[in-house]
Scaffold this motif. Sequence first.
Motif, short mmCIF file in Angstrom:
data_model
loop_
_atom_site.label_atom_id
_atom_site.label_comp_id
_atom_site.label_asym_id
_atom_site.label_seq_id
_atom_site.Cartn_x
_atom_site.Cartn_y
_atom_site.Cartn_z
N SER A 223 47.71 42.20 39.18
CA SER A 223 47.30 43.34 40.01
C SER A 223 47.82 44.65 39.43
O SER A 223 47.59 45.71 40.00
CB SER A 223 47.80 43.17 41.45
N ARG B 106 50.94 45.63 39.16
CA ARG B 106 52.17 46.16 39.75
C ARG B 106 53.42 45.77 38.97
O ARG B 106 54.48 46.35 39.15
CB ARG B 106 52.28 45.69 41.20
N ALA C 11 43.88 34.74 40.45
CA ALA C 11 44.94 35.38 39.66
C ALA C 11 45.43 34.44 38.55
O ALA C 11 45.70 34.88 37.43
CB ALA C 11 46.10 35.78 40.55
#
Length: 214
Positions: free
Chosen positions: A46, A48, A129
């Motif tokens: 993602s 982050r 993911a």
Amino acid sequence: MATRAGKTGWRATTWGELLSEFLGTMVLLAFGDGVVAVAVVGLTMSGRTLVIFQGAGGWLLITWGWAMAVVMGVYVAGGVSGAHLNPAVTLALALKKDFSWRKVLPYWGAQLAGAFVGAAIVYVDYFHAINAWNLAHHVMSRASTGGLTTFSIFATFPAAYFHGQMIWALVDQIIGTFFLVLFVLAIGDSRNLGVQSNLGPFIVGMAVAAIGMS
């Protein structure tokens, strides 16, 4: 219906205990494996987090995540099954004669089933993911370079510094399990210091955190 240790209804049945053990272990694995999935692929894919486990932060996230997973699992099952949530705990209690031997295999079965369902929940939630990470790093199988990275969400394996010597990895697991059982028995012993109120599950979670960090 006859009561068992103050329980009534379905809670007083063996099937009720097995259901609770199943649900508690499911919660344990869903949140335990889930926090690993967050650290390994959720944050990285993602954007982050750029590098997995850069510094100690990733490991602390996983350690505290597993601790809270234990706390929630014990709160779910503790009042009915005793929340063993681990075959080693069930075996230790049977050896200590605090648990019926005839229930050992059924408890193990419930724990195993709950563990697989909990892991399946994590896979369903994170397979996009996981696939994205494998694709980005050209991972085709566990034999590929980095192939054990996403595999580590659901399993552990010997660290590289063991150089394939499984005996020392086994010793590591024995030490960790010894302390886990010791802490569970000590925390649950009313003749010991005694955990006040309903904080037993939280203290067991702290024991898991201590083991994970060390």
